[in-house]
Structures are given as C-alpha cells and as structure tokens.
Design a protein around this motif. Structure first.
Motif, short mmCIF file in Angstrom:
data_model
loop_
_atom_site.label_atom_id
_atom_site.label_comp_id
_atom_site.label_asym_id
_atom_site.label_seq_id
_atom_site.Cartn_x
_atom_site.Cartn_y
_atom_site.Cartn_z
N ARG A 133 44.68 32.64 39.67
CA ARG A 133 45.59 33.63 39.08
C ARG A 133 46.92 32.97 38.72
O ARG A 133 47.63 33.42 37.85
CB ARG A 133 45.88 34.75 40.09
CG ARG A 133 44.71 35.69 40.38
CD ARG A 133 45.10 36.59 41.54
NE ARG A 133 44.07 37.56 41.91
CZ ARG A 133 43.09 37.29 42.77
NH1 ARG A 133 42.98 36.10 43.31
NH2 ARG A 133 42.22 38.24 43.08
N LYS A 171 37.38 53.50 48.28
CA LYS A 171 38.59 52.72 48.60
C LYS A 171 39.82 53.61 48.79
O LYS A 171 40.85 53.15 49.30
CB LYS A 171 38.83 51.69 47.48
CG LYS A 171 39.81 50.60 47.84
CD LYS A 171 39.69 49.42 46.89
CE LYS A 171 40.79 48.41 47.00
NZ LYS A 171 40.60 47.27 46.09
N ASN A 227 33.68 38.17 49.24
CA ASN A 227 34.77 39.13 49.08
C ASN A 227 34.15 40.38 48.46
O ASN A 227 33.85 40.42 47.27
CB ASN A 227 35.86 38.57 48.16
CG ASN A 227 37.05 39.53 48.03
OD1 ASN A 227 36.88 40.74 48.03
ND2 ASN A 227 38.24 38.98 47.90
N TYR A 284 45.01 48.85 39.02
CA TYR A 284 45.40 47.51 38.53
C TYR A 284 44.23 46.66 38.08
O TYR A 284 44.42 45.57 37.56
CB TYR A 284 46.13 46.77 39.67
CG TYR A 284 45.46 46.93 41.02
CD1 TYR A 284 44.37 46.13 41.37
CD2 TYR A 284 45.87 47.90 41.93
CE1 TYR A 284 43.72 46.30 42.58
CE2 TYR A 284 45.23 48.07 43.15
CZ TYR A 284 44.16 47.27 43.46
OH TYR A 284 43.52 47.45 44.66
N GLN A 307 48.03 40.35 38.16
CA GLN A 307 48.00 39.78 36.82
C GLN A 307 47.60 40.87 35.84
O GLN A 307 46.93 41.83 36.22
CB GLN A 307 46.94 38.66 36.74
CG GLN A 307 47.10 37.55 37.75
CD GLN A 307 48.41 36.82 37.62
OE1 GLN A 307 48.92 36.63 36.53
NE2 GLN A 307 48.99 36.43 38.75
N GLN A 326 38.10 39.99 35.39
CA GLN A 326 38.77 40.94 36.29
C GLN A 326 40.27 40.97 36.02
O GLN A 326 40.92 41.98 36.08
CB GLN A 326 38.51 40.59 37.75
CG GLN A 326 38.90 41.73 38.65
CD GLN A 326 39.15 41.30 40.08
OE1 GLN A 326 39.10 40.13 40.39
NE2 GLN A 326 39.45 42.25 40.92
N THR A 348 32.27 40.90 44.38
CA THR A 348 31.66 42.05 43.70
C THR A 348 32.60 43.24 43.68
O THR A 348 33.48 43.36 44.54
CB THR A 348 30.38 42.58 44.42
OG1 THR A 348 30.78 43.20 45.64
CG2 THR A 348 29.37 41.51 44.67
N GLU A 376 45.46 45.07 49.99
CA GLU A 376 46.20 45.35 48.74
C GLU A 376 47.65 45.71 49.05
O GLU A 376 48.55 44.99 48.67
CB GLU A 376 45.54 46.43 47.86
CG GLU A 376 44.01 46.40 47.79
CD GLU A 376 43.41 45.15 47.14
OE1 GLU A 376 44.12 44.17 46.95
OE2 GLU A 376 42.19 45.17 46.85
N ARG A 405 39.62 50.92 55.14
CA ARG A 405 39.94 49.54 54.74
C ARG A 405 40.77 48.85 55.82
O ARG A 405 40.55 47.68 56.14
CB ARG A 405 40.71 49.56 53.42
CG ARG A 405 40.69 48.22 52.69
CD ARG A 405 41.07 48.37 51.24
NE ARG A 405 41.01 47.12 50.52
CZ ARG A 405 39.97 46.70 49.81
NH1 ARG A 405 38.88 47.43 49.73
NH2 ARG A 405 40.00 45.55 49.17
N1 SAM Z 1 35.91 45.09 45.01
C1 SAM Z 1 36.28 44.52 46.24
C2 SAM Z 1 37.62 44.99 46.71
O1 SAM Z 1 38.36 45.52 45.91
O2 SAM Z 1 37.90 44.78 47.87
C3 SAM Z 1 36.32 43.02 46.23
C4 SAM Z 1 36.46 42.28 44.98
S1 SAM Z 1 37.98 42.50 44.13
C5 SAM Z 1 37.31 41.95 42.66
C6 SAM Z 1 38.94 41.19 44.81
C7 SAM Z 1 40.43 41.35 44.76
O3 SAM Z 1 40.93 41.14 43.45
C8 SAM Z 1 41.02 42.67 45.13
O4 SAM Z 1 41.01 42.86 46.52
C9 SAM Z 1 42.40 42.62 44.53
O5 SAM Z 1 43.36 42.19 45.48
C10 SAM Z 1 42.28 41.55 43.45
N2 SAM Z 1 42.66 42.07 42.12
C11 SAM Z 1 42.20 43.17 41.51
N3 SAM Z 1 42.83 43.36 40.34
C12 SAM Z 1 43.70 42.34 40.19
C13 SAM Z 1 44.67 41.98 39.20
N4 SAM Z 1 44.85 42.73 38.12
N5 SAM Z 1 45.40 40.88 39.39
C14 SAM Z 1 45.23 40.12 40.49
N6 SAM Z 1 44.34 40.41 41.46
C15 SAM Z 1 43.59 41.51 41.33
#
Ligand code: SAM
Ligand code: SF4
Length: 455
Positions: free
Chosen positions: A312, A209, A168, A100, A272, A348, A139, A193, A215
């Motif tokens: 978001r 992951k 985070n 995603y 999103q 992101q 990150t 997640e 996790r």
């Molecule tokens: N990379 C780390 C991780 O995944 O735990 C932390 C940062 S990640 C950028 C932060 C959060 O963004 C993720 O845990 C996920 O829940 C959320 N995320 C990722 N893709 C997304 C999307 N397409 N829409 C909304 N939230 C999203």
C-alpha cells in the motif's frame, strides 16, 4: 487522559482525547522519553503509560532519537533480516459493506471472482516460480469460508513449493478456527480497523462485520483454537492514529496478560483510494511522518513483534521504514483474485509500491540488510510464548540470521536473475563470515542441490 478498562473476556478501550494539551507535557520531556527508550532497548514490553509518553511526543528532534532507538531494537531482536512474502487474493466476494473497501457488497462495478482450487494453485505456482516461499491468503467474507480455505491450503501445500500459508480472512468461530489451524495455516491475521466504536459503526454498516465485539474477540477465539501466532492491525486513516495505535497496543497487552504472548505481527495498513469505495477520502488522513511514528511506536512498545508493511505504501517510504522498525514486507503484490495470472479486475485498493520481487530483494541487499525467505519458526513450533521469550533473550536473532542467509542462498541458486546474483552472493558472504556455525558447509550443500536447510 487515557482510560483503559478490561471487562472479563470483553475488552474496552476508552481513550478520551489524546490531544497534545491533555497528554501532559510533563511526561514527554526528553529525560522521560530517554527513560522509555532505555527500557525498550532492554527489550521490555512498554507499559501503557510509557506508550502514551511516546504517542504524545511532539518534539521533532526527540523523534529522531526515537527512530534511532527503534532501529536498534529491530536490529537487537531480528538482526538484519527482512522477511518477504506476497498476498494471494482468493476472492473479492464479500458479505460486508465496509465503506472504504473496493470489495464491499454494494460496489456494483466490481467484477466478482472466487478462485477455484485449480486457480488458487496456479496463482501460488506463479509466485513460487518467482522465489516466494510464504504467502498470505486473503478473502472477502464468504459463507462457509473454512471449507474453501481448507481445500485451498491443502492443495497449495501438496502441489507447490510454498512452505507456509498465512490467512487474512473474516473472523470465525472456535470450531472453524480449529479446522483452519489443523489445515496447516501459519499466522491468522485480522485487523480491528478501528477501536473507536462510533467510527467502527459508521464504517461497517451491514453484514457480519457490523458486530464490533465479534471482531474484537477474534484473537481470543483464534488463540483458544490453537493459533499461537496471530496478526493484528488498525486501518490507519479511519480515526485518530494516536488513539487507534494506543488502543491496539492496549489490546496486545491484554493478550499478553491472558496468554503469556501477544500478537506475532502487527500490520500497518493505511487507507488507500479504492475503486467503488464509498469513502472518498480518509477522515483522519495519516501523513508519512505520522506513519513512521506509528511504525516506531509499535516496534518499541512490543519489541519482539514483527511489524509488517505492505505495498500500500510507496517504495521510498517502505525503504525508510525498513531502517526504523519494519521487519516483514510484501513485494510484487497484486490485490485482485487471479491478479498474478491475468492482472485481475477490481483491485482491493491502489498499490503504492509496484516494484517486483527482484527489485525489492536487490534494494534490501544494497541497503546492507538481508532479504529472507525463511519459514522455519512456524514449521519448527517456535510460536506464541516460545517465540516471545526467544526473541526477548536475543535468541531469535541468531536463528533468523542463519535462516535468512540459507534461504537467500536458495533464492540465488533457483530464482535470482543473473544481474542480481553478484550483489546477493556478496551479502551472503559478508553475513556468513560474521555468523560462523558451519554456515559455509551448509551453503555448499545448497550449491550441490540440497534444499530447505534451516535451524
Ligand atoms: N475481508 C476480511 C476482513 O475485512 O477482515 C479480510 C481481508 S481484507 C481484504 C484485508 C484488510 O484490507 C482489511 O482488514 C482492511 O484493513 C484492509 N483494507 C480494506 N480496504 C482498504 C483500503 N481502501 N486501503 C487500505 N487497506 C484496506
Ligand atoms: Fe469485505 Fe474485508 Fe473489504 Fe470489508 S474490508 S468489504 S470485510 S473484503
């Protein structure tokens, strides 16, 4: 039928179909729901049976009562304050392939960037010059992330006016968490997640992951390493929101049983669209109406927990959520590294609320709430069970109220645009009159140049 079993340090939530038919109609009768709401209004942590009654509720008219109760619980715990922060994206490089996410390793279109320490300080300085005092560092999963984070955190604290940095990042081991904590990070945040194992496996096909249990147990490692404030969440849209919200609350209960406190915050990220993501639509799309229910359920189930809503979500929904349970929001966010300096490439995910900080501050104040830039609890050691008990006894509300007023006054003096000052001064005065405690003297000290006054 809902089954939860706890096995040693492992944690398994197995919820077999939380469908209307199966979650008995008898336990969501108005009388039963009102009993549950009364317990929440006493600021009790709800039992899982009580949570399941709320989750199973289908009667729309009763939901209005639930939202009202949720608003009252929020007011009882936190008063009128709404905490503001911004995310600072440090890197979009990532070893994982979450279907995603725009940062996933397999996204060939992504322009990869990891900020240097200088660039991270430059981003933080831009945010600081707009009035932010609290940032969330974000990150992708990087090898040796803790070395990098230590350097970034140290530099931002030393060279900017930012007062607290939350993180985070991907899960770490115990020793890495000890180092992260020692560097001065406030809250460690990580979202499961989804708790639904088959869905988790599909969504996270490769990279570290892919290990569900690494996790799942991350909160235990972070707390064991000294983080008394942890942030949890599920990514709404991956699996049935009822199932995942219940599982998250069950997980929080387990932390309360083990440590005497649960999460400091729960976030409600909703899936999103993301450029370069493999997943084109949410397998279990969550409507705005169900999203509101999720926020209210978290607020009622765990009354003292901060509920965080990010950009978001669209502006109209975020404003509504502030009235029913959300207590912290980001504003003016960019979700790409160097996003504040340059606009940045490869976000992101798509942002729903593009208002800047000033607009959000103005809106919060005009709703009769109090925008807050407070960072006192983390720096005064009010964390973990100290924070929980203070919040449950109504003690946090008074502190939050005073600190919100004082930090908003600083914002007015140092950052607010002229056209906003009148409204904010009026809100400060209204709330200060109700608060007492020699607050007007402290406000005068701020006018004379004193900074960072807090209780
Ligand atoms: N990379 C780390 C991780 O995944 O735990 C932390 C940062 S990640 C950028 C932060 C959060 O963004 C993720 O845990 C996920 O829940 C959320 N995320 C990722 N893709 C997304 C999307 N397409 N829409 C909304 N939230 C999203
Ligand atoms: Fe990487 Fe996190 Fe995005 Fe997954 S959600 S691809 S781990 S940045």
């Amino acid at each position: 039928m809902i089954t939860v079993s706890l096995q040693g340090y492992g944690f398994f939530v197995c919820m077999k179909a939380i469908e209307t038919k199966e979650t008995s109609t008898s336990n969501d009768s108005p009388a039963r729901i009102r009993e549950v709401l009364a317990r929440a209004l006493d600021l009790e942590i709800l039992s899982l049976t009580e949570v399941s009654a709320l989750i199973a509720l289908r009667d729309q008219a009763m939901w209005e009562e639930v939202f009202n109760a949720s608003a009252m619980v929020k007011e009882k715990v936190y008063g009128k304050r709404v905490v503001l922060f911004a995310p600072l994206y440090l890197s979009n490089e990532c070893m994982n392939n979450c279907l995603y996410c725009g940062f996933r390793r397999g996204n060939q279109e992504a322009k990869r960037k990891t900020l240097s320490i200088e660039e991270a300080v430059a981003e933080a300085s831009i945010l600081s010059s707009r009035g932010y005092k609290r940032l969330l560092l974000v990150t992708g999963e990087l090898a040796g992330a803790v070395n990098y984070l230590e350097g970034v955190i140290d530099a931002i604290y030393k060279r900017t006016d930012i007062r607290i940095l939350h993180v985070n990042s991907a899960p770490m081991g115990l020793n890495e968490f000890k180092r992260l904590k020692a560097s001065g990070a406030g809250v460690y945040q990580c979202f499961q997640e989804t708790y639904h194992i088959p869905t988790y496996r599909v969504m996270h096909p490769s990279g570290p992951k892919a290990d569900y249990y690494w996790r799942l147990n991350v909160m235990d490692r972070a707390i064991d390493a000294g983080f008394e404030d942890v942030g949890m969440g599920v990514l709404l849209g991956l699996h049935d929101w009822r199932w995942d919200a219940f599982a998250l609350i069950a997980h929080a209960h387990r932390l309360v049983e083990k440590y005497g406190f649960g999460p400091h915050t729960i976030s409600v990220p909703r899936l999103q669209p993301a450029q370069g993501a493999e997943l084109k639509e949410a397998p279990y799309a969550v409507s705005d109406s169900d999203f509101k229910k999720t926020v209210a359920i978290y607020r009622l189930a765990l009354p003292y927990v901060g509920v965080v809503v990010s950009t978001r979500e669209p502006a109209y929904l975020r404003d509504e959520l502030l009235l029913i349970g959300a207590s912290q929001i980001s504003a003016g966010s960019r979700t790409s590294p160097a996003g504040y300096m340059e606009g940045g490439d490869t976000e992101q995910f798509e942002i729903g609320d593009r208002r800047n900080l000033e607009e959000v501050v103005g809106k919060i104040a005009s709703m009769g709430l109090l925008p807050s830039f407070c960072t006192a609890c983390y720096r005064e050691g009010r964390s973990g069970d100290t924070f929980r008990h203070l919040a449950e006894d109504g003690g946090i509300k008074n502190l939050c109220q005073i600190n919100a007023i004082l930090s908003l006054k600083e914002y007015v003096e140092d950052y607010a645009p002229e056209e906003l000052k009148l409204l904010l001064e009026r809100r400060i005065k209204e709330e200060a009159l109700k608060t007492g405690n020699g607050l007007f003297e402290k406000l005068q000290q701020i006018e004379k140049g004193k900074r960072d006054i807090h209780v």
